[in-house]
Design an enzyme around this catalytic site. Structure first.
Site, PDB file in Angstrom:
ATOM      1  N   PRO A   1       0.872  -1.161  -0.045  1.00 12.08           N
ATOM      2  CA  PRO A   1       0.226   0.136  -0.019  1.00 12.08           C
ATOM      3  C   PRO A   1       0.837   1.110  -0.139  1.00 12.08           C
ATOM      4  CG  PRO A   1      -0.867  -1.745   1.607  1.00 12.08           C
ATOM      5  CD  PRO A   1       0.574  -2.091   1.173  1.00 12.08           C
ATOM      6  N   CYS A   2       0.418   2.113  -0.647  1.00 13.52           N
ATOM      7  CA  CYS A   2       1.079   3.524  -0.731  1.00 13.52           C
ATOM      8  C   CYS A   2       0.252   4.752  -0.572  1.00 13.52           C
ATOM      9  CB  CYS A   2       1.654   3.642  -2.311  1.00 13.52           C
ATOM     10  SG  CYS A   2       2.521   2.476  -2.872  1.00 13.52           S
TER      11      CYS A   2
END
Length: 481
Positions: free
Chosen positions: A99-100
């Site tokens: 996830p970013c």
């Protein structure tokens, strides 16, 4: 050393982080890579991965099927637990989709500072998974890596996070490029936009490339609009690390929903009982004898290592109120139309029964026939597949209701089954999903389509083979002075 091992005939070794049930792993497996291990927090997905890639030995299934937490697991401990050897030598390819979201407002210089601080991941738990991924890259030093994520990573709070990651990886010794692709262009019967970032060690002198499309589709306006928003911060005139995928209108059209599902057994939603949730030998079903399977269906039946003579997991949700609405809906219809059909059917029946408006019987009949959701929010919460087109994107919340994918055959009066969802996601019929209906559908919705992963894996395999050939040539030249 790793290239020398490949030059001697060894298969490239893959570790899959945030693996889910194994969509990326399956594509790389088909391309000739060896799946060494995976890291996945969800226990059902971790078990599915183990069943499909380590299923011959119950001990190995138990070992590989453990839930593992990236926030606490160290690469050295992982390699030791799975007996993979020295961390710096054990892995050739690292794949996954960290996830970013936490990086939407962090510039490139700050991002580098954070990633280079070994303790930084402790500051903000949201950053933990991404920084852990970079830490694993540094420790395992793979020849290549693949990162997958949603299109929003190209435009998060005005930032192109994919470009920032590519820039960061350059400082860690990799040449990185990324691109936005739709899986329908690669043989998957589903319109699914995803960003893929590919990187190679600089020593390999390789430039990442995307696979060439095998199919063509004029995407619906909704997808075109979403892509325009996602690409707003990608400068196509000076793209830097962006790879613009090619298109070819002369190619064969996209695989359709009917090509994907038409040979699977008929199921009537009215015949489903609430108790059917688990699979077993007694739930095996034969393919339809009256339907000629499409080439896509044959591919799903004959996928090497996952061959099948019939199917399991052909379970559907128990939705007794809504079957008649599913039957009346047009292909491609959404919730507002479904609600309107239900209201009209209710009014006709209430009138035939001479029910007084707002009486107790009138209210009971309305509740039994008309869905209670508003029509002005999330109109696509219901959608009926179009048989002659690929499916819309399967999402993880498919495990909660599945109304987003109603079967195009109205006579069956139902939403899609677990196996049908797997077909739309390009999982072969012999692939096994651990858990009951809901976790199985969630795993499928979360997965990277294996056919898409396979197309990327073939390109990466070819690139690595070219590096191996270069190594062999250099060795010959050194021998002959």
């Amino acid at each position: 050393m790793k290239l020398a091992r490949l030059a001697s005939g060894g298969a490239p070794r893959v570790v899959d982080l945030f693996s889910g049930c194994g969509g990326i792993s399956l594509g790389f497996h088909r391309a000739g890579f060896s799946i060494s291990g995976s890291v996945e927090l969800d226990p059902w997905a971790a078990k599915s991965h183990a069943l499909n890639f380590h299923g011959d030995d119950p001990g190995q299934v138990a070992l590989h099927g453990r839930s593992r937490d990236m926030t606490t697991l160290e690469p050295d401990d992982f390699c030791k637990e799975l007996d993979l050897g020295s961390p710096g030598e054990a892995v050739d390819i690292l794949v996954g989709g960290p996830p970013c979201q936490a990086y939407a407002r962090i510039g490139r210089a700050k991002l580098r500072d954070i990633a280079n601080d070994p303790e930084a991941y402790k500051i903000d738990p949201r950053r933990d998974l991404y920084l852990r991924y970079i830490a694993w890259v540094d420790r395992l030093r793979p020849l290549a890596l693949l990162i997958e994520n949603v299109p929003d990573m190209l435009n998060q709070g005005g930032h192109n996070v994919a470009a920032e990651i590519a820039d960061l990886l350059e400082g860690h010794g990799y040449v990185a490029r990324y691109g936005l692709v739709n899986t329908a262009f690669y043989g998957v019967p589903q319109m699914r936009d995803r960003v893929f970032l590919i990187a190679y060690r600089k020593e390999l002198a390789l430039i990442p490339e995307l696979p060439r499309p095998t199919r063509h589709l004029d995407l619906p306006q909704g997808y075109k609009g979403a892509r325009s928003v996602a690409l707003k911060y990608v400068d196509l005139l000076n793209a830097g690390s962006y790879m613009s995928p090619t298109t070819d209108a002369s190619l064969q059209g996209a695989v359709t929903a009917e090509e994907a599902l038409g040979d699977l057994p008929l199921l009537n939603g009215d015949d489903v009982t609430r108790g059917i949730r688990r699979r077993g030998p007694e739930t095996w079903m034969a393919y339809r004898a009256d339907v000629e399977p499409s080439q896509y269906a044959l591919e799903m039946r004959r996928w090497q290592g996952f061959e099948a003579q019939g199917i399991n997991d052909h379970f559907i949700r128990y939705l007794p109120r809504d079957g008649y609405i599913f039957e009346m809906m047009r292909e491609g219809a959404e919730y507002p139309e479904a609600h309107r059909l239900a209201e009209n059917a209710f009014k006709d029946k209430a009138k035939a029964l001479r029910l007084r408006k707002n009486s107790q019987r009138w209210k009971e009949l309305h509740a039994a026939m008309v869905p209670p959701y508003r029509t002005d929010t999330f109109p696509n919460r219901w959608w009926k597949l179009i048989r002659d087109e690929p499916s819309r994107t399967l999402m993880a919340h498919l495990g909660k209701d599945s109304y987003s994918h109603i079967h195009y055959d109205g006579s069956q009066r139902r939403t899609i089954s677990v196996r049908e969802a797997a077909r739309l996601q390009s999982f072969p019929d012999g692939f096994r999903f651990a858990g009951t209906m809901n976790p199985s559908l969630r795993q499928i919705g979360n997965a990277v389509p294996p056919l898409m992963a396979w197309e990327i894996a073939k390109v990466m395999r070819s690139a690595l083979e070219s590096a191996v050939k270069r190594l062999k040539l250099e060795r010959r030249l050194s021998v002959y002075g």
